[in-house]
Structures are given as structure tokens and as C-alpha cells.
Design an enzyme around this catalytic site. Structure first.
Site, mmCIF file in Angstrom:
data_model
loop_
_atom_site.group_PDB
_atom_site.id
_atom_site.type_symbol
_atom_site.label_atom_id
_atom_site.label_comp_id
_atom_site.label_asym_id
_atom_site.label_seq_id
_atom_site.Cartn_x
_atom_site.Cartn_y
_atom_site.Cartn_z
ATOM 1 C CG ASP A 85 -9.973 4.696 -6.650
ATOM 2 O OD1 ASP A 85 -11.105 4.785 -7.184
ATOM 3 O OD2 ASP A 85 -9.339 5.686 -6.239
ATOM 4 C CB THR A 92 -13.313 -4.680 5.673
ATOM 5 O OG1 THR A 92 -14.116 -4.189 4.590
ATOM 6 C CG2 THR A 92 -12.382 -5.768 5.167
ATOM 7 C CG ASP A 142 -2.265 0.721 0.922
ATOM 8 O OD1 ASP A 142 -2.219 1.884 0.479
ATOM 9 O OD2 ASP A 142 -3.332 0.125 1.136
#
Length: 277
Positions: free
Chosen positions: A173, A246, A123
Site C-alpha cells: 500500500d 501480476t 497477508d
């Protein structure tokens, strides 16, 4: 599975009355022993990227983890070296690459539930990098390594053929505007690169709550000769038990979003030379 909720009061111990804030001189790195701001620099061609670096506040605990644990468990993607994953993890267990882990809670839970699988988590979000390092440290997750930078450079320049046993891309994204679709990660060219690094039998697992992107993922994965759908009906898969729900996903479900999982297996076609050749 052990709880991996952040420990109460995640702060670096310090002398009362002494501020943890530090005013950096011009040009001084944010974390001298932590991740670099641009590890690959100008060594590689400029291209359309699927991510945008995000700058947000780093907590004292995250900053401490970046300084203290990055030399041990962190990796800057500079594209200048070929990685020996057995050396990186200290064992020859299977290795799964995760691209875009956010704050790292799901990554840590999956690593805790499957200690025989090494997770190379990539990330560019500094607070998330620090948070995942903290979770790994607090829960003794020696099977997690945190990589900083462009996953394409990692795959293309630093990983060798057949070095991975799987790939995870959760909630990338979606780049919803049509003119931005070219920025989406899951494209035929990306899958060509992934196929060259994943051993036959390895699983590519994607999840998204953006239905048009899910359809695109299904189309490009189905069309790629290096992968086959694990679903006999050729469609989406239910969320497997090993992928945690999540916080981000829960918020999407509350808004009525539909979450789709895709699980595709790396195959070896007779028209295709072995990836290790």
C-alpha cells in the site's frame, strides 16, 4: 513453468440442492479450523500499522481450502512462540518471507519455479489466503506456508536472527496522502528489524508502481548500513525474470504507471555485531 491459472469451476463438491451457506451463531468463528480474526489479540502494544484488514466475499473453494488446508499449511501470527522454520517446512531449504501476497498467483508461480526455496507468505486478506492455499494444493507446492496477521510481530517476536534468506515486498500500500506516509512499510525501523532476521547475502526485493514511494524506498534502503544495492549505478533494477508480471501490475502499466524494482543485498559491516549474537 507449469500454468498456475485457477482451475475451472473452483467449487467445493457438494450434494445437489444443499446450500453451502451457513448462518453462524453470534461469536462463532468464521472458519473454525482456519485463520483467526485477530491472532495476536491484545498481547502487543498498539501502533501505526502499514495495512488494513480487508473483508470481502470468500468463494466456496476458498472457504474449503481454509478449512481443509489451514491446519496443514497455515500459521496464525500470535507472537507467542519462536518459529522453527525447518520444522514448519519439513526441510532445511532456504526460506524467503513475502509480505502482502494479494491473491497469491505470483507467489505460487515463483514457488513452482523454485521448489528448493521455501516461501513464508504473509497477508491479512482472507480470500487471498484461501486462494493461495488452493493453488498450493492443486499444484503440489509443498514449499509454501501461509501466515495470517501482522508481519512486524512475526519478524520481531517469532523469527530468530539470520533465519531468513530473503524478503519480498511487492506492491505494498503506497499510502499516497502525505499525512499517511508514516504508515508505509519500508521505513528505517522496519529495515532494522529485517536486517536482524536476514542472513548476510540475502536479498530484499521490493516493487511498486507508485513512483514517490519507489524513491522513498530507494532512499531508505541506500541509507541503511545493513544493505547494499545490487545495481552498480545505485538505482532501480529492471524487473527480474523470476518475478512474474501480476494482473495488478499489468493494469497499472496499461494506465501508464511506471513500475520500479529494488534489489538490495544484506551485508555485514565491521561496525555491526553479527546478527546471530
Amino acid at each position: 513453468m507449469p500454468s498456475l491459472a485457477p482451475a475451472p469451476g473452483e467449487h467445493t463438491p457438494h450434494t445437489p440442492g444443499v446450500s453451502l451457506r451457513h448462518t453462524r451463531a453470534k461469536g462463532e468463528p468464521r472458519f473454525p479450523d482456519g485463520p483467526k480474526a485477530d491472532p495476536a489479540g491484545s498481547h502487543f502494544e498498539r501502533r501505526i500499522r502499514s495495512f488494513q484488514p480487508r473483508r470481502s466475499r470468500v468463494t466456496a473453494g476458498q472457504a474449503d481450502a481454509l478449512q481443509r488446508l489451514w491446519p496443514k499449511w497455515g500459521l496464525d501470527i500470535d507472537g507467542q512462540q519462536s518459529l522453527d522454520l525447518a520444522e514448519l517446512f519439513g526441510n532445511t531449504d532456504r526460506v524467503v518471507l513475502e509480505i502482502g501476497f494479494g491473491m497469491g498467483e505470483a507467489t505460487a508461480q515463483m514457488a513452482a519455479a523454485d521448489p528448493a526455496t521455501n516461501v513464508l507468505a504473509v497477508d491479512v486478506h482472507t480470500p487471498g489466503q484461501g486462494h493461495l492455499l488452493n493453488l498450493a494444493d492443486e499444484h503440489g507446492l509443498s514449499n509454501v506456508r501461509v501466515a495470517n496477521g501482522d508481519a512486524i510481530i512475526l519478524l520481531r517476536e517469532m523469527l530468530t536472527p539470520d533465519s531468513l534468506d530473503g524478503l519480498r515486498v511487492y506492491f505494498p500500500d503506497p499510502w499516497p496522502k502525505k499525512r499517511h506516509h508514516k504508515r508505509r512499510l519500508i521505513q528505517p525501523e522496519f529495515l532494522d528489524l529485517a536486517a536482524a532476521r536476514i542472513r548476510p547475502g540475502g536479498i530484499v526485493h521490493c516493487a511498486t508502481d507508485w513512483e514517490p514511494y519507489a524513491e522513498q524506498m530507494l532512499d531508505v534502503l541506500t541509507a541503511h548500513p545493513g544493505f547494499e544495492n545490487t545495481r552498480p549505478d545505485g538505482g532501480f533494477a529492471p524487473r527480474p525474470d523470476f518475478r512474474p508480471l501480476t494482473r495488478f501490475e499489468g493494469q497499472g502499466l496499461e494506465k501508464g504507471h511506471v513500475v520500479n524494482d529494488l534489489l538490495f543485498r544484506r551485508v555485514q559491516h565491521h561496525h555491526q555485531p553479527p546478527t546471530g549474537a
